[in-house]
Write a protein that holds these residues in place. Structure first.
Motif, PDB file in Angstrom:
ATOM      1  N   ALA A  90      -3.995  -3.088   7.396  1.00 23.34           N
ATOM      2  CA  ALA A  90      -4.700  -4.270   7.895  1.00 23.34           C
ATOM      3  C   ALA A  90      -6.101  -4.352   7.318  1.00 23.34           C
ATOM      4  O   ALA A  90      -6.596  -5.440   6.986  1.00 23.34           O
ATOM      5  N   GLN A  91      -6.747  -3.197   7.160  1.00 18.36           N
ATOM      6  CA  GLN A  91      -8.081  -3.188   6.576  1.00 18.36           C
ATOM      7  C   GLN A  91      -8.049  -3.606   5.108  1.00 18.36           C
ATOM      8  O   GLN A  91      -9.042  -4.129   4.584  1.00 18.36           O
ATOM      9  N   VAL A  92      -6.918  -3.369   4.449  1.00 17.66           N
ATOM     10  CA  VAL A  92      -6.776  -3.830   3.069  1.00 17.66           C
ATOM     11  C   VAL A  92      -6.643  -5.345   3.026  1.00 17.66           C
ATOM     12  O   VAL A  92      -7.334  -6.042   2.280  1.00 17.66           O
ATOM     13  N   GLY A  93      -5.728  -5.883   3.844  1.00 19.16           N
ATOM     14  CA  GLY A  93      -5.479  -7.310   3.814  1.00 19.16           C
ATOM     15  C   GLY A  93      -6.539  -8.133   4.520  1.00 19.16           C
ATOM     16  O   GLY A  93      -6.789  -9.287   4.140  1.00 19.16           O
ATOM     17  N   THR A 151      -1.301  -3.625  15.386  1.00 15.61           N
ATOM     18  CA  THR A 151      -1.383  -4.014  13.974  1.00 15.61           C
ATOM     19  C   THR A 151      -1.944  -5.429  13.832  1.00 15.61           C
ATOM     20  O   THR A 151      -2.843  -5.681  13.025  1.00 15.61           O
ATOM     21  N   VAL A 152      -1.408  -6.362  14.632  1.00 10.87           N
ATOM     22  CA  VAL A 152      -1.897  -7.747  14.569  1.00 10.87           C
ATOM     23  C   VAL A 152      -3.370  -7.809  14.971  1.00 10.87           C
ATOM     24  O   VAL A 152      -4.188  -8.478  14.321  1.00 10.87           O
ATOM     25  N   SER A 153      -3.725  -7.111  16.038  1.00 10.59           N
ATOM     26  CA  SER A 153      -5.107  -7.106  16.499  1.00 10.59           C
ATOM     27  C   SER A 153      -6.037  -6.506  15.451  1.00 10.59           C
ATOM     28  O   SER A 153      -7.158  -6.998  15.233  1.00 10.59           O
ATOM     29  N   THR A 154      -5.574  -5.457  14.773  1.00  7.88           N
ATOM     30  CA  THR A 154      -6.406  -4.821  13.755  1.00  7.88           C
ATOM     31  C   THR A 154      -6.592  -5.728  12.550  1.00  7.88           C
ATOM     32  O   THR A 154      -7.668  -5.754  11.949  1.00  7.88           O
TER      33      THR A 154
END
Length: 409
Positions: free
Chosen positions: A146-149, A14-17
């Motif tokens: 993650a793609q949103v933020g 998640t962090v990497s994404t």
């Protein structure tokens, strides 16, 4: 499900994404706003990031089948962190250029090939077979969030600290992922009997080519990646030069579009239960076609809403179909052959990504970005037609592992 191991894997990814999503918007902004690159040069950055699949994709799959997956992922995270750290260092030193960005993207791309193959093969060591769909939903849901933020954060960082700061965030995110993998423990199965590398590569290629389900998904996926990445390679140029958006607005528009990916991940399990996994996959792929045609119809002001809706439809369809398709392959392919089968498919699938990016950039330079986006939407329609020509429309659900074992024999 091995809760502690999966939680570490989930957290690291998640962090990497998030970091990669930030970089996905930041790198084109660095090229456009800091280095004043052309449309083709911006598209080239996408192309070189995926070029390694064509260069090492096939042997990488066989090698990953031989090696400990967690260790491969850990090394790849460190390499990607180092590659992207060169960008802010070069900027601070006053030597940042398009070739530096290209080199960072290329090195990171080679590491990503090995990481992606190992990651997909490693997940079944952390999650029981019956929990794979749920685990993929969680991982894909986090990736979609993650793609949103990410783009919004990229726009904010670019406004406050300059576009290069987003690339620094990406480098740090790979370090966090590496730390999570460092402390993760899972029992990986012993690799299968080792033969000559050429024979192992050939085995994976034969299975992917002969199996009717894998074959049609590979061909459709390759066409879709050509279309999507030709479209994505020029969308930031379209927002900046066609719609007159600044860095903050670009991040906001891309972020709002990615909300569709979160919804796709949240609803895909329910859709699969109601329609069957194969038909759900087709419905999700079908959604992407009209979404791509909608994007280039946007205009400045309120017309940006069309671009947001297009992004939401595209993200929702792609994320949900990725969850279903990825789960199918993890359940269908024999585990000791998974790396080489996936690599054979991925070389074709991902090999069209640099071609699509270059094609989108070339069309954008020659005929205009809007025309290039419409052309890529047409190619996406061809991708869906390929899927309909295969056995998926006749099967309510994807087949299970027994057929894959027969195909592998």
């Amino acid at each position: 499900m091995k809760t502690a191991a999966f939680r570490l894997l989930w957290t690291g990814q998640t962090v990497s994404t998030v970091g990669s999503a930030v970089a996905g918007a930041s790198v084109p902004l660095v090229a456009l706003l800091v280095l004043h690159a052309s449309t083709f040069e911006v598209a080239l950055l996408t192309a070189v990031a995926w070029l390694p699949w064509l260069v090492v994709g096939l042997p990488a799959g066989a090698w990953v089948d031989r090696w400990p997956k967690r260790r491969v992922m850990l090394v790849c995270d460190v390499i990607q962190m180092a590659a992207f750290l060169t960008v802010p260092i070069a900027w601070a030193s006053g030597v940042l250029s398009v070739p530096v960005l290209v080199a960072a993207a290329l090195v990171g791309g080679f590491a990503k090939v090995f990481f992606s193959l190992a990651y997909r093969a490693f997940l079944p060591s952390v999650v029981a077979d019956g929990d794979l769909l749920g685990a993929n939903v969680r991982l894909q849901g986090s990736e979609s969030a993650a793609q949103v933020g990410g783009p919004g954060l990229a726009g904010l960082l670019a406004t406050l600290f300059g576009p290069v700061s987003g690339v620094l965030v990406d480098a740090v995110s790979f370090g966090v992922s590496a730390l999570c993998l460092r402390f993760l423990r899972a029992d990986e199965p012993a690799p299968g009997p080792r033969t000559r590398l050429r024979e192992e590569i050939g085995e994976g290629m034969r299975i992917a080519a002969r199996d009717p389900y894998l074959r049609v998904m590979v061909l459709s996926g390759a066409t879709s990646n050509l279309a999507l990445n030709g479209y994505f390679a020029v969308q930031v140029v379209f927002l900046v030069e066609g719609l007159g958006q600044g860095p903050g607005a670009v991040g906001a528009v891309l972020a709002l579009g990615e909300v569709g990916g979160v919804l796709g991940a949240a609803l895909v399990s329910r859709l699969a239960r109601r329609t069957g996994t194969a038909w759900a996959f087709l419905w999700c792929e079908a959604l992407v076609v009209p979404a791509l045609f909608l994007g280039p119809l946007a205009w400045p002001g309120w017309g940006r809403t069309l671009f947001v809706l297009a992004g939401a439809g595209c993200a929702g369809g792609v994320v949900a179909s990725n969850v279903l398709g990825g789960t199918f392959r993890q359940q269908y392919c024999p585990r000791h052959l998974y790396g080489r089968i996936t690599a054979s498919s991925a070389v074709v699938n991902y090999g069209t990504i640099p071609l699509g990016a270059l094609l989108g950039g070339a069309l954008g330079e020659a005929a205009g970005v809007r025309v290039a986006m419409f052309a890529m939407a047409g190619v996406q329609a061809v991708s869906f037609a390929v899927l309909l020509a295969g056995p998926l429309r006749r099967a309510r659900d994807f087949p299970r592992a027994a057929l894959a074992v027969q195909s592998a024999a």
